[in-house]
Write a protein that holds these residues in place. Structure first.
Motif, PDB file in Angstrom:
ATOM      1  N   MET A  75       0.794  -1.162  -0.012  1.00 34.79           N
ATOM      2  CA  MET A  75      -0.196   0.008  -0.162  1.00 34.79           C
ATOM      3  C   MET A  75       0.874   1.353   0.028  1.00 34.79           C
ATOM      4  O   MET A  75       1.659   1.264   0.737  1.00 34.79           O
ATOM      5  CB  MET A  75      -0.929  -0.143   1.244  1.00 34.79           C
ATOM      6  CG  MET A  75      -2.078   0.983   1.202  1.00 34.79           C
ATOM      7  SD  MET A  75      -3.377   0.759   2.498  1.00 34.79           S
ATOM      8  CE  MET A  75      -2.766   0.056   3.791  1.00 34.79           C
ATOM      9  N   THR A  76       0.547   2.200  -0.955  1.00 33.70           N
ATOM     10  CA  THR A  76       1.341   3.398  -0.991  1.00 33.70           C
ATOM     11  C   THR A  76       1.093   4.303   0.337  1.00 33.70           C
ATOM     12  O   THR A  76       0.071   4.207   1.073  1.00 33.70           O
ATOM     13  CB  THR A  76       0.874   4.055  -2.177  1.00 33.70           C
ATOM     14  OG1 THR A  76      -0.173   4.603  -2.321  1.00 33.70           O
ATOM     15  CG2 THR A  76       1.437   3.207  -3.467  1.00 33.70           C
ATOM     16  N   ASP A  77       2.042   5.305   0.434  1.00 38.52           N
ATOM     17  CA  ASP A  77       1.717   6.328   1.243  1.00 38.52           C
ATOM     18  C   ASP A  77       0.383   7.160   1.248  1.00 38.52           C
ATOM     19  O   ASP A  77      -0.343   7.398   2.223  1.00 38.52           O
ATOM     20  CB  ASP A  77       2.950   7.242   1.356  1.00 38.52           C
ATOM     21  CG  ASP A  77       3.350   7.614   2.991  1.00 38.52           C
ATOM     22  OD1 ASP A  77       2.994   6.915   3.705  1.00 38.52           O
ATOM     23  OD2 ASP A  77       4.095   8.567   3.065  1.00 38.52           O
ATOM     24  N   ALA A  78      -0.140   7.479   0.056  1.00 37.85           N
ATOM     25  CA  ALA A  78      -1.199   8.109  -0.079  1.00 37.85           C
ATOM     26  C   ALA A  78      -2.326   7.217   0.299  1.00 37.85           C
ATOM     27  O   ALA A  78      -3.560   7.566   1.027  1.00 37.85           O
ATOM     28  CB  ALA A  78      -1.452   8.398  -1.676  1.00 37.85           C
ATOM     29  N   HIS A  79      -2.427   5.908  -0.015  1.00 40.28           N
ATOM     30  CA  HIS A  79      -3.345   4.954   0.471  1.00 40.28           C
ATOM     31  C   HIS A  79      -3.400   4.849   1.922  1.00 40.28           C
ATOM     32  O   HIS A  79      -4.611   4.892   2.513  1.00 40.28           O
ATOM     33  CB  HIS A  79      -3.359   3.673   0.012  1.00 40.28           C
ATOM     34  CG  HIS A  79      -3.387   3.531  -1.489  1.00 40.28           C
ATOM     35  ND1 HIS A  79      -2.809   2.937  -2.406  1.00 40.28           N
ATOM     36  CD2 HIS A  79      -4.651   4.008  -2.431  1.00 40.28           C
ATOM     37  CE1 HIS A  79      -2.988   3.160  -3.821  1.00 40.28           C
ATOM     38  NE2 HIS A  79      -4.385   3.712  -3.685  1.00 40.28           N
ATOM     39  N   GLY A  80      -2.353   4.933   2.774  1.00 38.67           N
ATOM     40  CA  GLY A  80      -2.375   5.111   4.098  1.00 38.67           C
ATOM     41  C   GLY A  80      -3.053   5.926   4.746  1.00 38.67           C
ATOM     42  O   GLY A  80      -3.519   5.903   5.626  1.00 38.67           O
TER      43      GLY A  80
END
Length: 119
Positions: free
Chosen positions: A1-6
């Motif tokens: 999971m990318t930082d934006a999704h987190g």
């Protein structure tokens, strides 16, 4: 999971917590029925239950739905917290049972319990 999704997941979790915190007191108030006048009309119709809620009156159907809503809110709070949380149940009502409505002309539209046996 990318930082934006987190970040999005964390923001959604915080939003859900805020919604639950604001909805829970309203549900508890509707479920308890304390300090609310009793709704004097229809006792089974969902439309009348909504009218009673808008007027700030106690309606049995709305109270039962609010009791279940309170339980759902508790489960969702536990899911968001990841640990068991203390359920916030509505306080017990000490309201006398309403007197039965006087008989009316025409067909009765009151709820009648029908026992069902499944074999």
């Amino acid at each position: 999971m990318t930082d934006a999704h987190g970040d999005l997941v964390e923001e959604l979790r915080l939003l859900m917590e805020t919604v639950l915190e604001r909805a829970e007191p309203a549900l508890r108030r509707a479920a308890s029925g304390q300090d609310q006048p009793e709704f004097a009309s229809c006792t089974w119709c969902p439309v009348c239950a909504v009218v009673a809620l808008v007027r700030g009156e106690h309606h049995e159907v709305a109270a039962k739905i609010a009791e279940h809503g309170t339980a759902i809110v508790t489960v969702l709070r536990e899911a968001l917290a990841g640990v068991p949380v203390e359920p916030l149940q509505p306080e017990a009502r000490s309201r006398p049972e309403p007197e039965p409505a006087p008989p009316t002309r025409g067909p009765s539209r009151q709820y009648v319990s029908i026992p069902v046996t499944v074999r």
